[in-house]
Design an enzyme around this catalytic site. Structure first.
Site, short mmCIF file in Angstrom:
data_model
loop_
_atom_site.label_atom_id
_atom_site.label_comp_id
_atom_site.label_asym_id
_atom_site.label_seq_id
_atom_site.Cartn_x
_atom_site.Cartn_y
_atom_site.Cartn_z
N TYR A 105 -14.28 -34.66 -54.14
CA TYR A 105 -13.39 -33.73 -53.47
C TYR A 105 -12.30 -33.30 -54.45
O TYR A 105 -11.41 -34.09 -54.80
CB TYR A 105 -12.73 -34.38 -52.25
CG TYR A 105 -13.66 -34.63 -51.08
CD1 TYR A 105 -14.94 -34.11 -51.03
CD2 TYR A 105 -13.23 -35.39 -50.00
CE1 TYR A 105 -15.77 -34.34 -49.95
CE2 TYR A 105 -14.05 -35.63 -48.91
CZ TYR A 105 -15.32 -35.10 -48.89
OH TYR A 105 -16.14 -35.34 -47.81
N PHE A 260 -19.27 -31.44 -39.81
CA PHE A 260 -19.48 -30.13 -39.18
C PHE A 260 -19.44 -30.29 -37.65
O PHE A 260 -20.37 -29.86 -36.95
CB PHE A 260 -20.80 -29.50 -39.63
CG PHE A 260 -20.92 -29.27 -41.11
CD1 PHE A 260 -19.81 -29.20 -41.92
CD2 PHE A 260 -22.17 -29.13 -41.69
CE1 PHE A 260 -19.93 -28.99 -43.29
CE2 PHE A 260 -22.29 -28.91 -43.06
CZ PHE A 260 -21.18 -28.84 -43.85
N LEU A 262 -17.89 -28.84 -35.37
CA LEU A 262 -17.83 -27.60 -34.61
C LEU A 262 -18.90 -26.61 -35.05
O LEU A 262 -18.86 -25.44 -34.68
CB LEU A 262 -16.44 -26.95 -34.75
CG LEU A 262 -15.28 -27.78 -34.22
CD1 LEU A 262 -13.97 -27.03 -34.33
CD2 LEU A 262 -15.54 -28.20 -32.77
N PRO A 267 -22.73 -19.38 -43.01
CA PRO A 267 -23.24 -18.22 -42.28
C PRO A 267 -24.60 -18.50 -41.67
O PRO A 267 -25.46 -19.12 -42.29
CB PRO A 267 -23.32 -17.15 -43.38
CG PRO A 267 -22.32 -17.57 -44.41
CD PRO A 267 -22.35 -19.07 -44.40
#
Length: 348
Positions: A105, A260, A262, A267
């Site tokens: 990160y 993830f 939500l 895309p």
């Protein structure tokens, strides 16, 4: 030093959905049955006891922690170190005692922030992951690092940047399931070979527990003898293909830590916040669609832990407040009826 999962002070002086929906796919944890961290989670320091655990208490790597933790990936977005330290401190003050990170990160930036922000008496469970490495300047800022020697190097890098003698829980990120990178060439590595080196490092005291991430149902079954304590897979109200995997985790007392949460990280992926049932529930409850999506996960299974991430204080408060939402039977039935859609997307 005795590892509590909280870095020692530095002696040298998941789209902004704020729900941990960034591009990394995470990894799992180990059993936490006495071979790892020396802390038990049985008690918290007096200053931390003032804040209730967001989402209530849950078991992770042998410790009782807040079911809503904090995913630190988004701290890398603007590189503002002072702001990153401040929001991390604020999360701890609000009762968060589970922070998810990785050396890749921000190519070490996030781990450096954690080392600066946390104090030994915070008693925070720091969870990291291996199986990938930073890829600065590449089309995707991440590359796989699946070989056993790369896993060991990843743990060593995390130990150094976090300032720990032991990482309480390390997730092994696999390229087997969900959105993410897929392995080719020498990055196609048998799970048994990877678990062997993870177990070695656990026996050496470098890590306290082992988890798996982006793993299949068969992969988890193969990993159970290693004492897996956590699984991190992509999972949300609109992407529930891993329901059988979640059921196995619940049966084996393994924490389920979805990333993830939500949906909509790339895309083409469905978004929880765009679902009419979610929007309607949020309107009736006076909450946000994101909060409804997080609250549904917490109420869907008792072994769920969340690691929403944000670099925004207001959104941090919203994420933690999702743990107080309770659905009536009719609302929960409407949410449970939302159809699931495939979530596999290959990157790169």
């Amino acid at each position: 030093m005795t590892s509590t999962g909280t870095p020692s002070p530095d002696t040298d002086t998941d789209t902004d959905t704020d729900t941990g929906t960034g591009t990394d796919t995470g990894t799992g944890t180990d059993t936490g049955t006495g071979t790892g961290t020396t802390t038990t989670g049985a008690a918290r320091p007096a200053h931390a006891a003032r804040a209730a655990r967001p989402g209530g208490p849950g078991l992770l790597a042998g410790r009782t922690v807040s079911r809503i933790g904090y995913g630190a990936m988004q701290l890398r977005e603007d590189g503002d170190r002072a702001a990153a330290v401040a929001i991390l401190r604020h999360a701890v003050e609000l009762g968060v005692d589970h922070i998810d990170t990785a050396q890749f990160y921000g190519d070490g930036f996030v781990n450096d922030v954690i080392r600066e922000a946390l104090r030994p008496d915070d008693d925070v469970l720091v969870v990291s992951k291996v199986g990938a490495a930073a890829n600065p300047g590449g089309p995707i800022p991440l590359r796989l690092a699946q070989r056993p020697e790369e896993l060991r190097a990843g743990v060593e890098d995390n130990l150094t940047s976090l300032g720990l003698d032991q990482i309480p829980l390390v997730n092994l990120r696999r390229p087997d399931a969900g959105p993410g990178l897929r392995a080719e060439g020498d990055q196609v590595v048998d799970l048994d070979d990877q678990l062997a080196v993870m177990i070695e490092m656990r026996d050496e005291g470098k890590i306290g527990a082992i988890g798996l991430s982006s793993v299949t149902l068969d992969g988890l079954r193969r990993g159970l003898p290693a004492g897996i304590v956590c699984v991190q897979n992509a999972y949300s109200l609109v992407a529930r293909d891993d329901e059988a995997l979640l059921d196995l985790c619940a049966a084996e007392n393994i924490a389920w830590v979805p990333f993830f949460p939500l949906g909509g990280a790339f895309p083409g992926l469905p978004k929880v916040t765009a679902e009419p049932a979610v929007v309607a529930a949020a309107r009736s409850l006076g909450s946000t669609p994101s909060q409804v999506g997080l609250a549904w996960l917490l109420q869907h299974a008792p072994n769920v832990h969340l690691i929403p991430g944000t670099a925004n204080t207001e959104h941090l408060h919203e994420n933690l407040a999702a743990g107080a939402i309770v659905f009536d039977d009719a609302t929960l039935a409407e949410l449970d009826a939302v159809p699931t859609r495939p979530g596999d997307i290959e990157l790169g």
